[in-house]
Every structure is written in structure tokens, then in C-alpha cells.
Design an enzyme around this catalytic site. Structure first.
Site, mmCIF file in Angstrom:
data_model
loop_
_atom_site.group_PDB
_atom_site.id
_atom_site.type_symbol
_atom_site.label_atom_id
_atom_site.label_comp_id
_atom_site.label_asym_id
_atom_site.label_seq_id
_atom_site.Cartn_x
_atom_site.Cartn_y
_atom_site.Cartn_z
ATOM 1 N N ARG A 1 -8.347 1.568 -14.578
ATOM 2 C CA ARG A 1 -8.285 2.343 -13.334
ATOM 3 C C ARG A 1 -9.083 3.648 -13.387
ATOM 4 N NH1 ARG A 1 -4.257 4.491 -11.389
ATOM 5 N NH2 ARG A 1 -4.773 4.118 -9.215
ATOM 6 N N GLY B 1 0.772 -1.231 0.000
ATOM 7 C CA GLY B 1 0.000 0.000 0.000
ATOM 8 C C GLY B 1 0.800 1.277 0.000
ATOM 9 N N CYS C 1 -17.619 0.744 -26.032
ATOM 10 C CA CYS C 1 -18.999 1.238 -26.013
ATOM 11 C C CYS C 1 -19.515 1.360 -24.590
ATOM 12 C CB CYS C 1 -19.886 0.314 -26.845
ATOM 13 S SG CYS C 1 -19.573 0.475 -28.611
ATOM 14 N N PRO D 1 4.899 -4.837 -1.161
ATOM 15 C CA PRO D 1 4.720 -3.724 -2.093
ATOM 16 C C PRO D 1 4.378 -4.207 -3.491
ATOM 17 C CG PRO D 1 7.046 -4.164 -1.781
ATOM 18 C CD PRO D 1 6.309 -5.080 -0.834
ATOM 19 N N TYR E 1 -1.676 -2.411 -11.792
ATOM 20 C CA TYR E 1 -3.107 -2.572 -12.056
ATOM 21 C C TYR E 1 -3.466 -2.008 -13.429
ATOM 22 C CZ TYR E 1 -2.659 -3.466 -7.138
ATOM 23 O OH TYR E 1 -2.238 -3.967 -5.935
#
Length: 448
Positions: free
Chosen positions: A313, A240, A376, A275, A405
Site C-alpha cells: 500500500r 468504502g 530491490c 464493507p 489490502y
């Protein structure tokens, strides 16, 4: 992002021109810097060197086996959340004795596979899961090494509520009262070896306060629950650590270490770190090409070939990614490049995103535009009201901070093949994932 820089008006990744890589490998394209990956890993190791931790890279953040191999060779362990991730780690040559397995819903086969491969430990997230691991270990005639993932009910104050994992309303971890009872009754589980405790507060945690608050609770918990049956040898504080995307004030790894290490000393435990984002996030960019420019009389749109299927994201977390053409004669106005005009640029784009800026050319030579993809869905937007240099069809844009991510959360939605991934090492580049084809889209499907 010192490994990504503009030279003679052209964006480079280490010693390679980004547009040249895009021409060779196609677009959209993920480009990773090996030096950036190793630099961040080594910075964490140096900051926490006093505790000699196991640094277990979070595979979910960036799961390509080529990336995992680079980190494995640097001495990394791995944090996994599925059997598939364990398979990736083993394929990359990872040491099972440096693997920790988290996740609230481990399947029986995943548990068996983890025990067969003698991983360091499974991080248990519920009493029901512990009972199941006990039963499986008994059937296998072995003893399962576990840690209890505790939920300290601490608000990590992450930028998006969806990435907070350490509060009591989250699905993750075991509350302290239940964990206390489990430890006191651990003798009822003869096929369990309790090695330690684990927390994960969320990501990104852009301050040290939440770690201090949670570890203060854990230090007392460990002190009160040590026994011959629960020696609590390991303290896993999760991951984090923060990352600079826009203008965040992010602690250095040394500052995180200064906050964490006093509690590690207090407990006498061996430290595990997990990490992911902080290593991979600014180690990669996503290159996308402009397909069309559109003005509907109210807004201006820059339509690119990458979409939310390639980088979800922004759509999922309202996350910010700096975007700039790969060819530019001016220093990009971003803190990622240490630009002096970054604060002014950010203030203006915030006003534009809120509707305060028009679509016409601005005095600074930039145009206010929404950067959108081909999917779309109205949520297929990388940036709203963003000030960018005027670009033309066929020009490339770089979407920065895409390593964590990014590809790992990509999909084939709208039947778009996923992009290639390339790893740059100095003045050489090698493909670490080939671009998918239409045949890849239909692999495993059958006509009736």
C-alpha cells in the site's frame, strides 16, 4: 485499535504479547485480532439494523479463509470479484445466497460456477457482460440473477485517485443512460432476472456526501425504471467506509447509516453493504524486525525484513501506516492510541518528510528515519522522514492498520516467501496461514 495496546512496555494483541508471537511464528508476521474483526462487523450491523441489510464482507480486502470463517459464523455474506474468491468463501462455509459477484471481466467459467452455486446475484458492469451472461444461462437452462452496477459519475474524493471507482472515466459500472436502455430492453434477455442496482464509489470514502449524491441519483433511477420485468428489489451501495490511519476525520458507522437509510426507505429496496477495509483494516498489524541501521551522511535509514512484497500500500497508494517499536515505555504518539501528543507528532513528521528535519536525534528523544525494506526497488519504503525511538538490530517494529489490502495484495517478488498469518482470540493464538518456504516459491515450475 483497542485490541492492540501496550502493557508494561510491550505491545499486546488482545491477551498475547506481540514479541512472543513473533518468536513463536517467525517474522515478518501478520497478527489479527478476532475481537477487533467481530467488533467492527457488529458495529456496522447495529448502525444499519433498521434496514436489516446483507453485510457482504469484501473478500479482496482480506481473503484468508480463517478470517472469512470468523465473519461467516457472525452472519456475514461476501462480496467477491473472482472465481478464486468464490472458492474461498465456499471453503469457509459461506452461504452462496449471501454472495454478490462484482468485477468488470468475469470469465465464462467463473459465471458458470457462480450460477451452479446459486449465488445471490452477479453485479453486471457492461452491456457486453450482460449479453454473455444471458448466453451462458441459456446454455445451462437456467435464469441468471443479476444487478446492474451503475456508474453515477460521483467523485468520492478518496485519498488517492487510484481508489476512486464511481467517476465516468473509471472502468467500473454502466452509465445511467445505457442502464436505462438495458432495463427497457430486458425482455430481450429471457434468461436474466434483474434483481437490483449496485454502486461502488471507491475507498476510503471519508465523508457521507458522496453517498448522498450518488443515492439521490439512484433513488430517482429506481423509481423511474421499476416494472414487472425489473422489480429492482435490491440496492447495493458497495463499501468504502473510511478508516483511521493517521488523523483522518472519519464518520462513524451510525453517521454513514443516517446518510444512507433515508434513500433506502425512499426506494423500498433491500439493502446490501460491502464493507472490507472498515472491518479488517485496524484488525491487524504486520510485525517486522530491524536488520540494519544506515546513515549515508544525508539520511538515516531503518532497514527491516518486511518489504513492499508483504505490504504494498505505501508503494502503490502513498498510504500512511503508523509504525512503532513493539517495546516502548511511552504511549505511541498516534490517534490510534488516543495520544494527546498525536497532532504535534503528525505536524513534525510532515515537516520531516518534506525535508524540514535532520537525521540527528531530536529534542523529543526520537530520530528522523526512513523505514525501508529489502526489495530491490526505490519504492520499497514504508515511511519517509518518520520520527521513531532509537532501535537496534533485532528489535521488532509494528506496522499498524495492515489488515485490509495487506496480505491479500502480497507477492513473492524478489523470491521472498510470504509471511505467516496468526489469529488471536483472547489469550490463545492459532496459525491461519503457514509461512511459505523456498519450495513454495517454485511450486508448479519445471526444469527444461
Amino acid at each position: 485499535m483497542e485490541q492492540f495496546r501496550y502493557e508494561s512496555g510491550q505491545l499486546h494483541c488482545e491477551g498475547m504479547a506481540v514479541d512472543a508471537l513473533a518468536a513463536e511464528y517467525g517474522i515478518p508476521l501478520y497478527i489479527y485480532s478476532k475481537a477487533a474483526l467481530l467488533g467492527r462487523f457488529e458495529a456496522i450491523r447495529k448502525a444499519f439494523a433498521e434496514a436489516a441489510p446483507i453485510i457482504a464482507f469484501s473478500v479482496k480486502s482480506c481473503s484468508n479463509i480463517g478470517i472469512l470463517k470468523v465473519l461467516q459464523e457472525a452472519g456475514s455474506g461476501f462480496d467477491i470479484v473472482s472465481g478464486g474468491e468464490l472458492a474461498r468463501v465456499l471453503k469457509a462455509g459461506g452461504d452462496p445466497r449471501k454472495v454478490v459477484f462484482a468485477g468488470v471481466a468475469k470469465a465464462d467459467d467463473e459465471i458458470r460456477d457462480a450460477l451452479d452455486n446459486d449465488i445471490l446475484m452477479l453485479n453486471v458492469e457492461s452491456e457486453a457482460e450482460l449479453d454473455n451472461i444471458q448466453n451462458i444461462a441459456a446454455e445451462m437452462g437456467t435464469v441468471a440473477p443479476v444487478a446492474l452496477r451503475l456508474n453515477p459519475d460521483v467523485d468520492a474524493r478518496t485519498p488517492n485517485a487510484k481508489t476512486t471507482t464511481g467517476k465516468k472515466e473509471n472502468k467500473f459500472g454502466i452509465d445511467l443512460m445505457t442502464a436505462s436502455r438495458i432495463i427497457k430492453n430486458i425482455a430481450l434477455s429471457p434468461n436474466i432476472r434483474l434483481l437490483g442496482v449496485d454502486i461502488h464509489l471507491g475507498s476510503p470514502v471519508n465523508s457521507t456526501g458522496p453517498y448522498k449524491e450518488a443515492l439521490n441519483k439512484l433513488a430517482d433511477f429506481i423509481r423511474d425504471h421499476r416494472s414487472p420485468r425489473s422489480q429492482l428489489e435490491y440496492l447495493d451501495i458497495g463499501g468504502g467506509f473510511g478508516l483511521l490511519y493517521r488523523d483522518e476525520t472519519v464518520p462513524t458507522f451510525q453517521e454513514y447509516a443516517e446518510a444512507v437509510l433515508p434513500f433506502v426507505k425512499k426506494t423500498g429496496c433491500k439493502l446490501i453493504l460491502e464493507p472490507g477495509r472498515s472491518i479488517a483494516g485496524n484488525s491487524s498489524i504486520l510485525v517486522s524486525q530491524v536488520r540494519y541501521l544506515k546513515d549515508n551522511g544525508t539520511k538515516h535509514f531503518t532497514i527491516v525484513d518486511a518489504g513492499m512484497n508483504d505490504l504494498i500500500r505505501p508503494a502503490m497508494y502513498d498510504s500512511y501506516h503508523f509504525i512503532w517499536p513493539t517495546k516502548s515505555t511511552r504511549t505511541p504518539p498516534s490517534h490510534l492510541f488516543g495520544a494527546a501528543d498525536a497532532p504535534e507528532y503528525i505536524a513534525r513528521e510532515a515537516a520531516d518528510a518534506a525535508g524540514g528535519g535532520g537525521r540527528e536525534m531530536q529534542p523529543d528523544g526520537l530520530i528522523v528515519t526512513d523505514v525501508v525494506g529489502p526489495i530491490c526497488e526505490s519504492s520499497d519504503v514504508f515511511a519517509k522522514g518518520r520520527r521513531l525511538p532509537v532501535v537496534n538490530r533485532g528489535q521488532n517494529l509494528a506496522i499498524f492498520s495492515a489488515g485490509a489490502y495487506g496480505f491479500s495484495m502480497s507477492s513473492q517478488y524478489n523470491s521472498h516467501p510470504r509471511p505467516a498469518e496468526v489469529l488471536v482470540d483472547g489469550e490463545t493464538a492459532r496459525i491461519i496461514r503457514h509461512r511459505e518456504t523456498y519450495d513454495c516459491l517454485m511450486r508448479g515450475e519445471e526444469l527444461l
